[in-house]
Write a protein that holds these residues in place. Structure first.
Motif, PDB file in Angstrom:
ATOM      1  N   MET A   1       0.823  -1.199   0.000  1.00  0.00           N
ATOM      2  CA  MET A   1       0.000   0.000   0.000  1.00  0.00           C
ATOM      3  C   MET A   1       0.866   1.262   0.000  1.00  0.00           C
ATOM      4  SD  MET A   1      -3.025   1.074  -0.020  1.00  0.00           S
ATOM      5  CE  MET A   1      -4.029   2.414   0.392  1.00  0.00           C
ATOM      6  N   LYS A   2       1.956   1.243   0.800  1.00  0.00           N
ATOM      7  CA  LYS A   2       2.852   2.398   0.854  1.00  0.00           C
ATOM      8  C   LYS A   2       3.532   2.623  -0.490  1.00  0.00           C
ATOM      9  CE  LYS A   2       3.956   2.431   5.760  1.00  0.00           C
ATOM     10  NZ  LYS A   2       5.026   2.383   6.747  1.00  0.00           N
ATOM     11  N   LYS A   3       3.847   1.520  -1.178  1.00  0.00           N
ATOM     12  CA  LYS A   3       4.494   1.628  -2.480  1.00  0.00           C
ATOM     13  C   LYS A   3       3.572   2.309  -3.491  1.00  0.00           C
ATOM     14  CE  LYS A   3       7.930  -1.664  -3.728  1.00  0.00           C
ATOM     15  NZ  LYS A   3       8.287  -2.943  -4.272  1.00  0.00           N
ATOM     16  N   ILE A   7       4.152   5.923  -5.357  1.00  0.00           N
ATOM     17  CA  ILE A   7       4.143   6.070  -6.820  1.00  0.00           C
ATOM     18  C   ILE A   7       3.136   7.132  -7.241  1.00  0.00           C
ATOM     19  CG2 ILE A   7       3.560   4.892  -8.983  1.00  0.00           C
ATOM     20  CD1 ILE A   7       4.801   2.350  -7.716  1.00  0.00           C
ATOM     21  N   ILE A   8       1.965   7.122  -6.632  1.00  0.00           N
ATOM     22  CA  ILE A   8       0.935   8.117  -6.954  1.00  0.00           C
ATOM     23  C   ILE A   8       1.431   9.519  -6.622  1.00  0.00           C
ATOM     24  CG2 ILE A   8      -1.356   8.974  -6.299  1.00  0.00           C
ATOM     25  CD1 ILE A   8      -2.206   6.017  -6.038  1.00  0.00           C
ATOM     26  N   LEU A   9       2.067   9.686  -5.476  1.00  0.00           N
ATOM     27  CA  LEU A   9       2.587  11.000  -5.085  1.00  0.00           C
ATOM     28  C   LEU A   9       3.700  11.465  -6.027  1.00  0.00           C
ATOM     29  CD1 LEU A   9       2.588  10.721  -1.191  1.00  0.00           C
ATOM     30  CD2 LEU A   9       1.101  12.124  -2.626  1.00  0.00           C
TER      31      LEU A   9
END
Length: 162
Positions: A1-3, A7-9
């Protein structure tokens, strides 16, 4: 989830960083896509008969969304004249009607009933930070410079006065 969130950020950050560059590139593309020297006086006269909107409130600031919407509604058959400012190397088409599409490509006639050579011929245009785009260099105009507009039949010259 953090990955995924990372990536989105990162992608969102890249989009924000590239937005000014993309905006300029889209404007350059549409401004250069109009072969002004190939548009005849007869074409301009015919284009001037087209019914279009003159709703100034529909025009948005230059931002990526208005540029994209304007690009989707671009119509080079609305060119009714040419604007030249030789001292600033400005050479823009004049479009009939106020719209984002017209303003990302050149100058736009502001009033329905105006005619070149009769009274004031008011134009709208975007002032850009990049002096090579649209009216970006207009603040550098000097007294004594000449603004030229033409409908293909007649050339109208306006000196810049104090």
């Amino acid at each position: 989830m953090k990955k995924i969130l990372s990536i989105i950020l990162i992608l969102a950050g890249l989009v924000l960083l590239l937005t000014p560059f993309l905006t300029e590139q889209i404007i350059k593309h549409y401004n250069k896509s109009i072969p002004i020297n190939e548009i005849t006086a007869e074409n301009m006269k015919s284009n001037n008969e087209t019914e279009v909107d003159f709703d100034f409130s529909s025009v948005r600031d230059v931002e990526i969304i208005s540029i994209i919407k304007g690009a989707m509604n671009f119509n080079k058959e609305l060119v009714v004249g040419v604007l030249l400012i030789p001292d600033l190397n400005v050479n823009l088409p004049i479009f009939k009607g106020l719209s984002d599409a017209n303003l990302i490509s050149g100058a736009a006639a502001m009033k329905v009933d105006q005619v070149m050579g009769k009274g004031n011929y008011t134009l709208a245009g975007h002032n850009m930070k990049n002096k090579d785009l649209l009216f970006g260099s207009l603040m550098d105009i000097d007294i004594g410079s000449t603004v030229i507009i033409s409908d293909g039949y007649t050339i109208y010259e306006y000196p810049i006065e104090n």
